[in-house]
Scaffold this motif. Structure first.
Motif, PDB file in Angstrom:
ATOM      1  N   GLY A 115      -0.511  11.821 -28.921  1.00 11.03           N
ATOM      2  CA  GLY A 115       0.672  12.181 -28.260  1.00 11.03           C
ATOM      3  C   GLY A 115       1.019  11.285 -27.295  1.00 11.03           C
ATOM      4  O   GLY A 115       2.456  11.158 -27.063  1.00 11.03           O
ATOM      5  N   PHE A 116       0.294  10.395 -26.692  1.00  6.33           N
ATOM      6  CA  PHE A 116       0.930   9.108 -25.832  1.00  6.33           C
ATOM      7  C   PHE A 116       1.803   8.360 -26.757  1.00  6.33           C
ATOM      8  O   PHE A 116       2.906   7.754 -26.345  1.00  6.33           O
TER       9      PHE A 116
ATOM     10  N   ILE B 214       5.182   9.955 -27.118  1.00  3.38           N
ATOM     11  CA  ILE B 214       5.927   9.583 -26.093  1.00  3.38           C
ATOM     12  C   ILE B 214       6.732   8.472 -26.055  1.00  3.38           C
ATOM     13  O   ILE B 214       7.953   8.301 -26.183  1.00  3.38           O
ATOM     14  N   ILE B 215       5.901   7.474 -26.485  1.00  5.71           N
ATOM     15  CA  ILE B 215       6.526   6.140 -26.581  1.00  5.71           C
ATOM     16  C   ILE B 215       7.578   5.912 -27.905  1.00  5.71           C
ATOM     17  O   ILE B 215       8.533   5.301 -27.374  1.00  5.71           O
TER      18      ILE B 215
ATOM     19  N   ASP C 266       9.168   8.419 -28.857  1.00  2.00           N
ATOM     20  CA  ASP C 266      10.505   9.203 -28.472  1.00  2.00           C
ATOM     21  C   ASP C 266      11.570   8.479 -27.640  1.00  2.00           C
ATOM     22  O   ASP C 266      12.570   8.304 -27.658  1.00  2.00           O
ATOM     23  N   LEU C 267      10.785   7.511 -26.673  1.00  5.18           N
ATOM     24  CA  LEU C 267      11.435   6.852 -25.627  1.00  5.18           C
ATOM     25  C   LEU C 267      11.962   5.351 -26.328  1.00  5.18           C
ATOM     26  O   LEU C 267      13.025   4.908 -25.654  1.00  5.18           O
TER      27      LEU C 267
ATOM     28  N   GLU D  80      10.051  19.878 -30.196  1.00  4.86           N
ATOM     29  CA  GLU D  80       8.768  19.188 -30.029  1.00  4.86           C
ATOM     30  C   GLU D  80       8.747  17.644 -29.867  1.00  4.86           C
ATOM     31  O   GLU D  80       8.125  16.958 -29.044  1.00  4.86           O
TER      32      GLU D  80
ATOM     33  N   ASN E  38       8.571  13.843 -31.125  1.00  2.00           N
ATOM     34  CA  ASN E  38       7.416  13.281 -31.879  1.00  2.00           C
ATOM     35  C   ASN E  38       6.068  13.451 -30.906  1.00  2.00           C
ATOM     36  O   ASN E  38       5.084  13.416 -31.667  1.00  2.00           O
ATOM     37  N   ILE E  39       6.249  13.750 -29.645  1.00  2.00           N
ATOM     38  CA  ILE E  39       4.965  13.884 -28.792  1.00  2.00           C
ATOM     39  C   ILE E  39       3.983  15.350 -29.740  1.00  2.00           C
ATOM     40  O   ILE E  39       2.948  15.280 -29.763  1.00  2.00           O
TER      41      ILE E  39
ATOM     42  N   SER F 270       0.855  15.219 -31.994  1.00  2.00           N
ATOM     43  CA  SER F 270      -0.296  15.699 -31.142  1.00  2.00           C
ATOM     44  C   SER F 270      -0.766  16.836 -32.225  1.00  2.00           C
ATOM     45  O   SER F 270      -1.854  16.970 -32.480  1.00  2.00           O
TER      46      SER F 270
END
Length: 180
Positions: free
Chosen positions: A14-15, A18-19, A21-22, A150, A152-153, A157
């Motif tokens: 999940g982390f 986030i990375i 996605d950003l 959703e 990528n997080i 996940s």
């Protein structure tokens, strides 16, 4: 302790989602970094044998030649991380359409939980059951016309939940067939 390893693998994916996605990551990190996320499972993973089609039962406690380690060590260090990463990427590929990834993830995870209950392997189902509820709640708002997505997080996940449950329950071939 298996539940903690389960949650740690899902949190790391999940982390990473986030990375991803950003920040636009190149292909090389996307291939090699996720391999390390399944390593908490190695600490708690234990399997004595593995059935291979056409070869039969492979005993994993046998030593590999004179190398000083067993087939179980090889299995832990190579097959487990690759298996989880492949499952995560398969789930991530279905993220392009409203509700497709969350709906399929719900069906696959519910099937895995149902098989675990039928096989009376219910020791490590609590995290998976919690995620099953969260996937259903998410799907309600993700189906067409989608109100939320959703990214990528979510897909990483949910894929990690499915892949980790397959590994923890040792449903290698069942997981292979339901993910086809």
């Amino acid at each position: 302790i298996v539940d903690l390893a389960f949650l740690l693998v899902v949190a790391m994916y999940g982390f990473y989602g986030i990375i991803d996605d950003l920040i636009e990551l190149s292909r090389i990190p996307k291939i090699f970094i996720p391999l390390t996320f399944a390593y908490p499972l190695i600490i708690v993973f234990s399997q004595e044998s593995f059935w291979v089609p056409l070869f039969g039962e492979l005993k994993l406690n046998q030593e590999i030649g004179n190398l000083g380690f067993t087939w179980e060590t090889f299995f832990k260090l190579s097959i487990v991380p690759v298996y989880v990463m492949v499952v995560v990427n398969l789930v991530n590929m279905h993220s392009g359409f409203n509700g497709l990834q969350s709906g399929l993830s719900f069906i696959v995870l519910a099937t895995l939980i149902l098989k675990s209950i039928i096989d009376e392997k219910t020791d490590n189902l609590l995290p998976a059951a919690a995620f099953l509820g969260s996937i259903l709640a998410f799907w309600w708002f993700n189906k067409y016309p989608s109100k939320i997505i959703e990214g990528n997080i979510g897909s990483l996940s949910f894929g990690a939940v499915i892949g980790t449950l397959i590994v923890v329950q040792q449903y290698w071939w069942f997981g292979f067939f339901i993910l086809i």
